[in-house]
Design a protein around this motif. Structure first.
Motif, PDB file in Angstrom:
ATOM      1  N   LEU A 290      -1.450  49.474  30.395  1.00 26.89           N
ATOM      2  CA  LEU A 290      -0.393  50.118  30.466  1.00 26.89           C
ATOM      3  C   LEU A 290      -0.640  51.853  31.002  1.00 26.89           C
ATOM      4  O   LEU A 290      -0.262  51.832  32.095  1.00 26.89           O
ATOM      5  N   THR A 291      -2.178  52.054  30.878  1.00 21.96           N
ATOM      6  CA  THR A 291      -2.424  53.957  31.526  1.00 21.96           C
ATOM      7  C   THR A 291      -2.797  52.886  32.814  1.00 21.96           C
ATOM      8  O   THR A 291      -2.115  53.719  34.117  1.00 21.96           O
ATOM      9  N   PHE A 292      -3.833  51.977  33.518  1.00 20.55           N
ATOM     10  CA  PHE A 292      -3.633  51.635  34.749  1.00 20.55           C
ATOM     11  C   PHE A 292      -2.963  51.103  35.487  1.00 20.55           C
ATOM     12  O   PHE A 292      -2.808  51.408  36.524  1.00 20.55           O
ATOM     13  N   MET A 293      -1.604  50.363  34.782  1.00 17.49           N
ATOM     14  CA  MET A 293      -0.648  50.102  35.198  1.00 17.49           C
ATOM     15  C   MET A 293       0.411  50.624  35.533  1.00 17.49           C
ATOM     16  O   MET A 293       0.461  50.867  37.063  1.00 17.49           O
ATOM     17  N   GLY A 294       0.307  51.867  34.934  1.00 17.98           N
ATOM     18  CA  GLY A 294       1.570  53.204  35.321  1.00 17.98           C
ATOM     19  C   GLY A 294       1.209  53.689  37.230  1.00 17.98           C
ATOM     20  O   GLY A 294       1.336  54.328  37.333  1.00 17.98           O
ATOM     21  N   MET A 295      -0.578  54.486  36.595  1.00 19.50           N
ATOM     22  CA  MET A 295      -1.328  55.510  37.834  1.00 19.50           C
ATOM     23  C   MET A 295      -1.830  54.717  38.853  1.00 19.50           C
ATOM     24  O   MET A 295      -0.860  55.104  39.498  1.00 19.50           O
ATOM     25  N   LEU A 296      -2.244  53.329  39.232  1.00 19.34           N
ATOM     26  CA  LEU A 296      -1.839  52.587  40.028  1.00 19.34           C
ATOM     27  C   LEU A 296      -1.519  51.969  40.650  1.00 19.34           C
ATOM     28  O   LEU A 296      -0.878  52.392  42.144  1.00 19.34           O
ATOM     29  N   GLY A 297       0.023  52.574  40.521  1.00 20.58           N
ATOM     30  CA  GLY A 297       1.531  51.363  40.367  1.00 20.58           C
ATOM     31  C   GLY A 297       1.662  52.686  40.904  1.00 20.58           C
ATOM     32  O   GLY A 297       2.745  52.184  42.869  1.00 20.58           O
ATOM     33  N   ALA A 298       1.745  53.583  40.807  1.00 25.12           N
ATOM     34  CA  ALA A 298       2.974  55.305  41.595  1.00 25.12           C
ATOM     35  C   ALA A 298       1.321  55.601  42.244  1.00 25.12           C
ATOM     36  O   ALA A 298       2.176  55.576  43.607  1.00 25.12           O
ATOM     37  N   THR A 299       0.364  55.473  41.950  1.00 25.78           N
ATOM     38  CA  THR A 299      -0.597  56.450  42.939  1.00 25.78           C
ATOM     39  C   THR A 299      -0.791  55.922  44.226  1.00 25.78           C
ATOM     40  O   THR A 299      -1.400  56.300  45.535  1.00 25.78           O
ATOM     41  N   LEU A 300      -0.733  54.514  44.553  1.00 22.85           N
ATOM     42  CA  LEU A 300      -0.812  53.694  45.611  1.00 22.85           C
ATOM     43  C   LEU A 300      -0.037  54.296  46.340  1.00 22.85           C
ATOM     44  O   LEU A 300       0.214  54.083  48.270  1.00 22.85           O
ATOM     45  N   PHE A 301       0.578  54.797  46.664  1.00 23.19           N
ATOM     46  CA  PHE A 301       2.133  55.042  47.564  1.00 23.19           C
ATOM     47  C   PHE A 301       1.853  56.613  47.747  1.00 23.19           C
ATOM     48  O   PHE A 301       3.022  56.861  48.209  1.00 23.19           O
ATOM     49  N   PHE A 302       1.170  57.340  47.015  1.00 19.79           N
ATOM     50  CA  PHE A 302       0.997  58.973  47.232  1.00 19.79           C
ATOM     51  C   PHE A 302       0.868  59.067  48.616  1.00 19.79           C
ATOM     52  O   PHE A 302       1.696  59.874  49.427  1.00 19.79           O
ATOM     53  N   PRO A 303      -0.490  58.188  49.546  1.00 19.24           N
ATOM     54  CA  PRO A 303      -0.904  58.147  51.244  1.00 19.24           C
ATOM     55  C   PRO A 303       0.961  58.371  51.726  1.00 19.24           C
ATOM     56  O   PRO A 303       1.114  59.102  52.661  1.00 19.24           O
ATOM     57  N   SER A 430       4.653  47.620  41.070  1.00 19.84           N
ATOM     58  CA  SER A 430       5.820  49.226  42.769  1.00 19.84           C
ATOM     59  C   SER A 430       6.349  48.549  43.464  1.00 19.84           C
ATOM     60  O   SER A 430       6.655  48.813  44.812  1.00 19.84           O
ATOM     61  N   GLY A 431       5.091  48.257  44.350  1.00 21.72           N
ATOM     62  CA  GLY A 431       5.544  47.740  45.674  1.00 21.72           C
ATOM     63  C   GLY A 431       6.695  46.532  45.417  1.00 21.72           C
ATOM     64  O   GLY A 431       7.865  47.029  46.752  1.00 21.72           O
ATOM     65  N   ALA A 432       6.857  45.655  44.822  1.00 23.66           N
ATOM     66  CA  ALA A 432       8.492  44.754  44.231  1.00 23.66           C
ATOM     67  C   ALA A 432       9.720  46.122  44.385  1.00 23.66           C
ATOM     68  O   ALA A 432      10.868  45.765  44.447  1.00 23.66           O
ATOM     69  N   ILE A 433       8.936  46.647  43.924  1.00 22.37           N
ATOM     70  CA  ILE A 433      10.087  47.761  43.322  1.00 22.37           C
ATOM     71  C   ILE A 433      10.270  48.480  44.356  1.00 22.37           C
ATOM     72  O   ILE A 433      11.673  48.710  45.048  1.00 22.37           O
ATOM     73  N   LEU A 434       9.478  48.888  45.717  1.00 18.35           N
ATOM     74  CA  LEU A 434      10.063  50.150  46.428  1.00 18.35           C
ATOM     75  C   LEU A 434      10.734  48.337  47.436  1.00 18.35           C
ATOM     76  O   LEU A 434      11.675  49.166  48.523  1.00 18.35           O
ATOM     77  N   ALA A 435      10.202  47.832  47.420  1.00 19.79           N
ATOM     78  CA  ALA A 435      11.023  46.623  48.604  1.00 19.79           C
ATOM     79  C   ALA A 435      12.140  46.363  47.716  1.00 19.79           C
ATOM     80  O   ALA A 435      13.501  46.449  48.594  1.00 19.79           O
ATOM     81  N   MET A 482      11.490  56.591  42.420  1.00 17.62           N
ATOM     82  CA  MET A 482      10.969  55.472  40.977  1.00 17.62           C
ATOM     83  C   MET A 482      10.232  54.745  41.015  1.00 17.62           C
ATOM     84  O   MET A 482       9.667  54.614  39.880  1.00 17.62           O
ATOM     85  N   THR A 483       9.811  54.643  42.093  1.00 15.44           N
ATOM     86  CA  THR A 483       7.557  54.276  42.029  1.00 15.44           C
ATOM     87  C   THR A 483       7.435  55.202  40.266  1.00 15.44           C
ATOM     88  O   THR A 483       6.608  54.896  39.148  1.00 15.44           O
ATOM     89  N   PHE A 484       7.363  56.676  40.453  1.00 17.54           N
ATOM     90  CA  PHE A 484       6.746  57.233  39.970  1.00 17.54           C
ATOM     91  C   PHE A 484       7.309  57.688  38.826  1.00 17.54           C
ATOM     92  O   PHE A 484       7.173  57.898  37.643  1.00 17.54           O
ATOM     93  N   ALA A 485       9.329  57.212  38.715  1.00 24.25           N
ATOM     94  CA  ALA A 485      10.052  57.605  37.529  1.00 24.25           C
ATOM     95  C   ALA A 485       9.243  55.683  36.915  1.00 24.25           C
ATOM     96  O   ALA A 485       8.729  56.267  35.521  1.00 24.25           O
ATOM     97  N   THR A 486       9.006  55.563  37.347  1.00 25.11           N
ATOM     98  CA  THR A 486       8.037  53.958  36.672  1.00 25.11           C
ATOM     99  C   THR A 486       6.400  54.248  35.554  1.00 25.11           C
ATOM    100  O   THR A 486       7.054  53.660  34.614  1.00 25.11           O
TER     101      THR A 486
END
Length: 518
Positions: A290-303, A430-435, A482-486
């Protein structure tokens, strides 16, 4: 004369019961850090060279598989490396992992087509799947849990630093030489690691059952690969409800059921069911996933957030993401050298870390949605790294402390597997949420689409009218928020699950069935 003969006599080889001295531990850990640096840099170094690879080999529509093939192969083989190291010893398996990784590196550097590169990157990933788990397992064999925090923290720090350096090194090598050399450069580094580990790691291994669960290994690998392929292809190559994705998911489910039925009757299963009767192990796997699911899912979109929404250059966006890894490095080192070593407890630091990460994620979601500046965003990114750096090293120590030596290898590798699996699910989700948010806002015939995520899309937005530009920024601001909130919600769930983690006294010696590394 007798004293001279005794002085000249060679130092006897360590026996199985001997405790390793500090010199041996330092030499082994230095070699393992080189191995970890090799794997960490390779995960990020390739991304910088992808545009040059496309210009040479073509095939832009399948370019993502250069990265995906590596990740899929490395993730699916992690539990297998752990089990085989329990049966055959750590040293032969770390040798095999490094050699397979180097073979994949050579082949990748020689690739003439994109398909060849994807296949060779998968071979490279087969070796990379053993690097991180085996390094953690070997350290767990050499150093008792109560004294292991410093070493585990150093491993996380090396991994984080190398992840930061990867894109920089990749850009320099690609510009000065060619993209082929981002793979060839692994050869001298890997050779040094092999020599250092070969000379320093001299722990003998205890004879164990050599029965190999070939059917279980095939079922586990096929099930994992099918599930990961469904995650990677769903929403990209094919729709989630397409026959291909449904077929992959169904096949993975059937293989998973067959695997469970098989290991229930197998005397030496590749993944022992006893592991999942250990409450600490189960809770640890769920928390890290769960930790890495949340972390990578959100931090992917930092750039993307920094470039598109905040309007900074690509090079500066990389610097703005740096505080995340800096926070991970600082907290990992402080945790190992101060918190864990003095208190002898692993759970309080994890509770504090996940609480801090949850708050930081919540602040980031609020800052993204309400157009806050860098004065709030950057400290939150740093705090997120501080929190996450307290979780992974402590969880590995907790699992290794709770498992007997016979299951320590497969347990550590399975923990790493669930961590990587959670990260992959997070990235895909997170990519699905953004799309979804983009399609919802623009409509099927809207003028903006996911191509805006590419560099050409960014340039196109820069030349658009002020109204269209402002609308696009607002669209992506709220989608990324929304990805950050998720991510906040997922890490909060991990925090709740962590409350159920048992805290066992850390062993100060290799007792309870633990034995030296082999």
């Amino acid at each position: 004369m007798t004293a001279q003969i005794q002085k000249a006599a060679p130092k006897p080889e360590p026996t199985e019961g001997d405790a390793p001295d500090r010199r041996e531990i330092r030499a082994v850990i230095l070699g393992l850090m080189i191995v970890l640096g090799l794997g960490a840099i390779d995960q990020s170094i390739v991304a910088t060279a992808l545009p040059r690879i496309v210009s040479d080999l073509g095939g832009v529509t399948h370019l993502s598989w250069v990265v995906s093939a590596y990740v899929l192969a490395s993730t699916s083989t992690m539990p297998l490396y752990g089990k085989l190291s329990d049966q055959y010893g750590r040293k032969p398996m770390i040798y095999a992992a490094i050699l397979i990784f180097l073979l994949g590196s050579v082949l990748s550097g020689m690739a003439q087509t994109l398909l060849q590169l994807i296949i060779f990157r998968a071979i490279q990933g087969l070796g990379a799947g053993g690097l991180m788990p085996l390094a953690q397992i070997i350290i767990g064999d050499l150093v008792p849990p109560a004294k292991r925090g410093r070493n585990q923290g150093s491993i996380v720090a090396v991994f984080a630093v190398c992840s930061i350096l990867g894109p920089i090194v990749g850009g320099i090598i690609t510009d000065l030489l060619s993209w082929h050399w981002i793979f060839y450069v692994n050869l001298p580094i890997g050779a040094v690691a092999l020599v250092m580990i070969g000379r320093a790691l001299k722990r003998p291994h205890q004879a164990r059952s050599r029965r190999i669960d070939y059917l279980g290994a095939v079922l586990l690998t096929a099930c994992t690969t099918g599930f990961l392929l469904a995650l990677a292809l769903g929403g990209n190559e094919w729709a989630w409800n397409s026959p291909q994705i449904i077929g992959l998911a169904t096949g993975a489910l059937v293989l998973g059921i067959l695997f469970v039925l098989h290991i229930r009757h197998e005397p030496e299963p590749v993944l022992p069911l006893d592991l999942f009767r250990n409450r600490l192990f189960v809770v640890a796997c769920v928390v890290l996933a769960l930790t890495f699911m949340g972390m990578l899912g959100a931090t992917l979109f930092f750039p993307l957030f920094f470039q598109m929404v905040m309007g900074v250059s690509p090079s500066r966006s990389g610097l703005l993401t740096g505080p995340l890894m800096i926070g991970v490095v600082i907290s990992s080192i402080v945790n190992g050298r101060v918190l864990l070593q003095r208190s002898g407890r692993y759970k309080p630091a994890q509770l504090f870390g996940l609480t801090l990460a949850t708050v930081a994620f919540a602040v980031l979601a609020w800052a993204a949605a309400t157009s806050q500046g860098f004065g709030i965003i950057e400290p939150s990114v740093f705090a997120l790294g501080l929190g996450l750096g307290l979780v992974m090293p402590n969880m590995t120590i907790a699992v290794q402390n709770a498992l007997p030596y016979a299951h320590r290898g497969v347990g550590t590798a399975t923990l790493a597997f669930f961590r990587s699996l959670g990260g992959l699910i997070g990235v895909t989700g997170s990519g699905a949420i953004l799309a979804y948010r983009v399609r919802q806002a623009t409509g099927p015939s809207g003028s903006l689409d996911m191509s805006s995520l590419t560099e050409s899309g960014l340039r196109q937005l820069a030349t658009a009218s002020p109204e269209a530009h402002a609308a696009a920024i607002a669209l992506y601001r709220h989608a990324i928020a929304m990805t950050f909130a998720t991510g906040t919600a997922i890490v909060a769930v991990a925090l709740v699950v962590l409350l159920f983690l048992p805290e066992l006294p850390l062993r100060t010696h290799h007792g309870d069935g633990a034995q030296p590394a082999r």
